[in-house]
Design an enzyme around this catalytic site. Sequence first.
Site, PDB file in Angstrom:
ATOM      1  N   ARG A 153       0.832  -1.204   0.000  1.00 15.02           N
ATOM      2  CA  ARG A 153       0.000   0.000   0.000  1.00 15.02           C
ATOM      3  C   ARG A 153       0.868   1.256   0.000  1.00 15.02           C
ATOM      4  NH1 ARG A 153      -4.103  -0.518   4.800  1.00 15.02           N
ATOM      5  NH2 ARG A 153      -4.534   1.635   4.173  1.00 15.02           N
ATOM      6  N   CYS A 196      -0.656   6.277   9.093  1.00 16.54           N
ATOM      7  CA  CYS A 196      -1.078   4.961   8.605  1.00 16.54           C
ATOM      8  C   CYS A 196      -2.282   5.179   7.700  1.00 16.54           C
ATOM      9  CB  CYS A 196      -1.383   4.010   9.764  1.00 16.54           C
ATOM     10  SG  CYS A 196      -2.697   4.582  10.862  1.00 16.54           S
TER      11      CYS A 196
END
Length: 285
Positions: A179, A238
């Site tokens: 990601r 995050c």
Amino acid sequence: MTQNPFLISPRDLAAVLGRDGVSIVDASWYLPAQNRFAKAEYETGHVPGAVFFDQDAVVDPASSLPHTLPSPEVFAEKVGALGVSDTDTIVVYDGIGLFSAPRVWWMFRAFGAKDVRVLDGGFPAWQAAALPVETGAGAPSPATFTPHSDAEAAVLLPEMREIVAAGSLQVLDARPADRFAGEAPEPRPGVRAGHMPGARNMPFLELTENGRLKSAEALRKTFAEAGIDPDRPSVTSCGSGVTAAVVSLALETLGNRSSRLYDGSWTEWGSAEDTPVETGRGAKT
């Protein structure tokens, strides 16, 4: 070996169950893909006396982003209703071991609680030690939580833009490597893939072992292998501000008191139309 002041073992927690001034908080939260339901699991079994902290409810009600830090007043109202005081020793845990509990550890500290611990190994370690388990929804007695907000704990988008543009702080991204690199799509619709320019990838799972935070020596080695100096002033990020706190906990464990958390995290940055985005895994130096 020096004991981590931010952790407490299951046996040490068991020794103070029911003691005045000790609050236990089940901070379990799961991603949809994990197909687990935190409140239902809490009611099926939890540490005796623990209250359930709903991370989707203790948020800024005016924000469209997930897990946005609430105002001091909203936080105090919510946790006071759970029976938690700012003067308590507060122990947080989650149902994975070390996943969502550090976010609530960080929140309590951001609002002035002085003694906040994470249960080492979480509820799985508690069960593995064959310690007592309580069922049901719980009925906490309200308490007073007097917030003392730390204005430096969270980084908001305008400041994050400045930090990224200037490269003034080390930015540590806790998302998985695919990601971070933009090789895998983001789970939330409308969020671009990739990472902030200059950010370093520090997947939170690499800081854990068997559901526990690694030792200080192992943490330093892991940071070094990722090309990260754990002693530098840093901002953690995050997907939505939850697992960034695992990195924050690791940095604090190593004595870094200059760690901050980007509250909007990648959901906010990747959703904006004018924020710069990079792809690729980045170099390790």
